[in-house]
Design a protein around this motif. Structure first.
Motif, PDB file in Angstrom:
ATOM      1  N   ILE A  30      -5.186   2.693   2.413  1.00  0.00           N
ATOM      2  CA  ILE A  30      -4.803   1.826   1.291  1.00  0.00           C
ATOM      3  C   ILE A  30      -4.579   2.656   0.034  1.00  0.00           C
ATOM      4  N   ALA A  31      -5.489   3.575  -0.249  1.00  0.00           N
ATOM      5  CA  ALA A  31      -5.348   4.426  -1.433  1.00  0.00           C
ATOM      6  C   ALA A  31      -4.071   5.262  -1.359  1.00  0.00           C
ATOM      7  N   ALA A  32      -3.776   5.821  -0.195  1.00  0.00           N
ATOM      8  CA  ALA A  32      -2.562   6.625  -0.023  1.00  0.00           C
ATOM      9  C   ALA A  32      -1.324   5.757  -0.187  1.00  0.00           C
ATOM     10  N   TYR A  33      -1.363   4.560   0.344  1.00  0.00           N
ATOM     11  CA  TYR A  33      -0.250   3.618   0.253  1.00  0.00           C
ATOM     12  C   TYR A  33       0.002   3.230  -1.203  1.00  0.00           C
ATOM     13  N   GLN A  34      -1.079   2.960  -1.936  1.00  0.00           N
ATOM     14  CA  GLN A  34      -0.951   2.598  -3.345  1.00  0.00           C
ATOM     15  C   GLN A  34      -0.392   3.765  -4.161  1.00  0.00           C
ATOM     16  N   GLN A  35      -0.882   4.955  -3.890  1.00  0.00           N
ATOM     17  CA  GLN A  35      -0.401   6.142  -4.600  1.00  0.00           C
ATOM     18  C   GLN A  35       1.081   6.380  -4.291  1.00  0.00           C
ATOM     19  N   PHE A  36       1.448   6.228  -3.039  1.00  0.00           N
ATOM     20  CA  PHE A  36       2.846   6.380  -2.638  1.00  0.00           C
ATOM     21  C   PHE A  36       3.726   5.371  -3.363  1.00  0.00           C
ATOM     22  N   ALA A  37       3.278   4.128  -3.444  1.00  0.00           N
ATOM     23  CA  ALA A  37       4.057   3.072  -4.101  1.00  0.00           C
ATOM     24  C   ALA A  37       4.290   3.389  -5.573  1.00  0.00           C
ATOM     25  N   GLU A  38       3.340   4.043  -6.203  1.00  0.00           N
ATOM     26  CA  GLU A  38       3.468   4.391  -7.617  1.00  0.00           C
ATOM     27  C   GLU A  38       4.452   5.539  -7.838  1.00  0.00           C
ATOM     28  N   SER A  39       4.752   6.301  -6.791  1.00  0.00           N
ATOM     29  CA  SER A  39       5.641   7.455  -6.945  1.00  0.00           C
ATOM     30  C   SER A  39       6.917   7.313  -6.124  1.00  0.00           C
ATOM     31  N   LEU A  40       7.354   6.092  -5.908  1.00  0.00           N
ATOM     32  CA  LEU A  40       8.544   5.833  -5.087  1.00  0.00           C
ATOM     33  C   LEU A  40       9.750   6.617  -5.588  1.00  0.00           C
ATOM     34  N   GLY A  41      10.456   7.235  -4.661  1.00  0.00           N
ATOM     35  CA  GLY A  41      11.674   7.941  -4.994  1.00  0.00           C
ATOM     36  C   GLY A  41      11.483   9.378  -5.420  1.00  0.00           C
ATOM     37  N   SER A  42      10.254   9.800  -5.608  1.00  0.00           N
ATOM     38  CA  SER A  42      10.018  11.168  -6.080  1.00  0.00           C
ATOM     39  C   SER A  42      10.388  12.214  -5.038  1.00  0.00           C
ATOM     40  N   GLU A  43      10.483  11.801  -3.783  1.00  0.00           N
ATOM     41  CA  GLU A  43      10.821  12.727  -2.706  1.00  0.00           C
ATOM     42  C   GLU A  43      12.264  12.555  -2.240  1.00  0.00           C
ATOM     43  N   GLY A  44      13.039  11.779  -2.941  1.00  0.00           N
ATOM     44  CA  GLY A  44      14.402  11.491  -2.510  1.00  0.00           C
ATOM     45  C   GLY A  44      14.427  10.220  -1.686  1.00  0.00           C
ATOM     46  N   GLU A  45      15.552   9.540  -1.717  1.00  0.00           N
ATOM     47  CA  GLU A  45      15.661   8.225  -1.088  1.00  0.00           C
ATOM     48  C   GLU A  45      15.371   8.255   0.411  1.00  0.00           C
ATOM     49  N   ARG A  46      16.019   9.136   1.124  1.00  0.00           N
ATOM     50  CA  ARG A  46      15.858   9.177   2.584  1.00  0.00           C
ATOM     51  C   ARG A  46      14.406   9.466   2.973  1.00  0.00           C
ATOM     52  N   GLU A  47      13.809  10.455   2.357  1.00  0.00           N
ATOM     53  CA  GLU A  47      12.421  10.806   2.673  1.00  0.00           C
ATOM     54  C   GLU A  47      11.459   9.698   2.265  1.00  0.00           C
ATOM     55  N   THR A  48      11.742   9.047   1.155  1.00  0.00           N
ATOM     56  CA  THR A  48      10.882   7.955   0.693  1.00  0.00           C
ATOM     57  C   THR A  48      10.890   6.800   1.689  1.00  0.00           C
TER      58      THR A  48
END
Length: 121
Positions: A30-48
Motif C-alpha cells: 500500500i505504501a509503495a502504491y501510494q508513493q507511486f501514485a504521487e510520482s506518476l509520469g516521472s519514469e515516462g508514460e510507457r514505464e509508468t
C-alpha cells in the motif's frame, strides 16, 4: 461428516508463516502504491503504465489470496471470529489504497484519451 476442506494451497492457517508474511506485506504494498501514485509520469508514460499494471496485479493477487482464505474459512464456520477479524482489517486496508488507485486509473485514462485524439487527427 467432514465439514472443512483443505486450503493448504493458500495457507495452512492464520498462524502459517506465509499467511503472516503476506498479511504484513500488504502495508508495504500500500505504501509503495501510494508513493507511486504521487510520482506518476516521472519514469515516462510507457514505464509508468507498465509499472502501474504490474503493481495492480501483484497487489490484487496478494490481497485476493488473503481474502479468499479468510472467506473460505468463514464460509464453513460462520462463528470463526478470526476470519471475520482479518477480513475486516483487510477491508480497512483496501480503503487506504482507494485514493492512489483512483489517481493511477485517471492517469491511464488520460493517456488513453490523448492517444485516441492523436490517432484521430
Amino acid at each position: 461428516m467432514y465439514d472443512k476442506w483443505s486450503l493448504e494451497v493458500l495457507y495452512s492457517g492464520f498462524e502459517d508463516e506465509k499467511f503472516l508474511a503476506d498479511y504484513a506485506a500488504v502495508d508495504g504494498k500500500i505504501a509503495a502504491y501510494q508513493q507511486f501514485a504521487e510520482s506518476l509520469g516521472s519514469e515516462g508514460e510507457r514505464e509508468t503504465v507498465k509499472k502501474a499494471l504490474l503493481m495492480d496485479e501483484e497487489f490484487e493477487e496478494l490481497v485476493g489470496n488473503l481474502f479468499s482464505f479468510c472467506s473460505l474459512r468463514q464460509s464453513v464456520d460462520t462463528s470463526d471470529t478470526e476470519s471475520v477479524s482479518y477480513m475486516g482489517r483487510l477491508m480497512q486496508k483496501m480503503g487506504d489504497v482507494t485514493k492512489a488507485s483512483t489517481m493511477i486509473e485517471k492517469y491511464i485514462e488520460k493517456r488513453e484519451e490523448a492517444r485516441k485524439r492523436d490517432h484521430n487527427k
